[in-house]
Write an enzyme that holds these catalytic residues in place. Structure first.
Site, PDB file in Angstrom:
ATOM      1  CD  GLU A  43      -3.159  -0.724   0.528  1.00 27.32           C
ATOM      2  OE1 GLU A  43      -3.537   0.470   0.525  1.00 27.32           O
ATOM      3  OE2 GLU A  43      -3.735  -1.622  -0.083  1.00 27.32           O
ATOM      4  CG  ASP A  95      11.183   7.617  -1.326  1.00 28.40           C
ATOM      5  OD1 ASP A  95      11.287   6.674  -2.135  1.00 28.40           O
ATOM      6  OD2 ASP A  95      10.900   8.779  -1.666  1.00 28.40           O
ATOM      7  CG  ASP A 117       0.723  15.497  -3.806  1.00 28.38           C
ATOM      8  OD1 ASP A 117       0.206  16.159  -4.740  1.00 28.38           O
ATOM      9  OD2 ASP A 117       1.256  16.032  -2.820  1.00 28.38           O
ATOM     10  CE  LYS A 121       1.232  25.814  -8.000  1.00 27.40           C
ATOM     11  NZ  LYS A 121       2.030  26.737  -7.154  1.00 27.40           N
ATOM     12  CG  ASP A 153      -9.837  13.201  -6.304  1.00 29.64           C
ATOM     13  OD1 ASP A 153      -8.630  12.893  -6.239  1.00 29.64           O
ATOM     14  OD2 ASP A 153     -10.329  14.141  -5.653  1.00 29.64           O
ATOM     15  CB  THR A 188     -10.345   7.053   0.966  1.00 35.20           C
ATOM     16  OG1 THR A 188     -10.413   7.819  -0.246  1.00 35.20           O
ATOM     17  CG2 THR A 188      -9.783   5.669   0.661  1.00 35.20           C
ATOM     18  CG  PHE A 190      -8.059  11.585  -0.187  1.00 32.38           C
ATOM     19  CD1 PHE A 190      -7.552  12.871  -0.181  1.00 32.38           C
ATOM     20  CD2 PHE A 190      -7.449  10.639   0.615  1.00 32.38           C
ATOM     21  CE1 PHE A 190      -6.460  13.219   0.602  1.00 32.38           C
ATOM     22  CE2 PHE A 190      -6.360  10.958   1.399  1.00 32.38           C
ATOM     23  CZ  PHE A 190      -5.871  12.258   1.395  1.00 32.38           C
ATOM     24  CD  GLU A 191     -14.339   6.439  -3.852  1.00 33.77           C
ATOM     25  OE1 GLU A 191     -15.068   5.980  -4.751  1.00 33.77           O
ATOM     26  OE2 GLU A 191     -13.560   5.732  -3.178  1.00 33.77           O
TER      27      GLU A 191
END
Length: 221
Positions: A43, A95, A117, A121, A153, A188, A190-191
């Site tokens: 994950e 990382d 993320d 930009k 998304d 989640t 975010f969703e």
């Protein structure tokens, strides 16, 4: 962090946590890490850990290795691990690509990259996790037939992801377009926020190709 998260980090990190820099030279043996032989799901960017904990609880026959850089998220996942008595979760701090380098080739059953993320930009696109070189590395750690599952998304990032994943010579998608949202992927925060704000969520599911059989019936190189 809440006091509960701090307590979980103090109590459970020695058993369930690892620091990526400590294992970056590899190889990292998943069976030694989890104490058993089982398929492993990586994950990448587990956030606050709610989705990882839910999937691990519903999927006890596979092991879940979550990697995250956000300490409160790591602590929250450890709190969920302790609360739910999950033995098939390990949490790595650091990382993600360094961790992937440390894992053996063909060692993963699946890689999940949920809502990474988007670095919207243009000058920051080079920081995105889904780009050709990174995908080649991730794919090399998947066992043949293993799954790389991404979700986002951000429509522009989704198109970029699909272009990159379609371009990998050893990844194949069973879906002609976007993948249907798999039932095993929890919703989640975010969703939920994306839906509230009117943004579509895109799932991309690819498999590492299984080597073709030779005329004698043996697996090809």
């Amino acid at each position: 962090m809440t006091s509960r998260q701090i307590d979980a980090l103090d109590r459970l990190w020695p058993t369930y946590g690892l620091t990526v820099s400590d294992v970056a030279d590899g190889p990292l043996d998943p069976s030694a890490l989890f104490g058993r032989e089982a398929p492993v799901v990586l994950e990448i960017g587990s956030g606050m850990g709610d989705a990882t904990a839910a999937m691990a609880a519903d999927d006890p026959d596979r092991d879940y290795l979550a990697v995250e850089v956000h300490t409160p998220g790591i602590a929250n996942l450890l709190d969920l691990v302790g609360r739910d008595g999950l033995t098939n979760v390990r949490v790595a701090e650091g990382d993600a690509l360094d961790l992937v380098h440390a894992l053996p080739v063909d060692s993963l059953d699946a890689v999940h990259v949920f809502f990474p993320d988007p670095w919207p930009k243009t000058r920051h696109h080079k920081r995105r996790i889904i780009q050709a070189g990174h995908v080649a590395l991730l794919r090399s750690r998947l066992a043949p037939g293993g799954v790389l599952h991404c979700a986002t998304d951000w429509a522009e990032y989704a198109e970029s992801m699909r272009h990159t994943l379609d371009g990998d010579p050893e990844l194949v998608s069973p879906h002609p377009g976007w993948a249907p949202r798999p039932a095993h992927r929890p919703v989640t925060k975010f969703e939920r926020r994306a839906h509230r704000e009117g943004r579509e969520v895109f799932d991309l599911v690819y498999h590492r190709a299984v080597p073709a059989r030779t005329a004698s019936g043996d697996a090809g190189a």
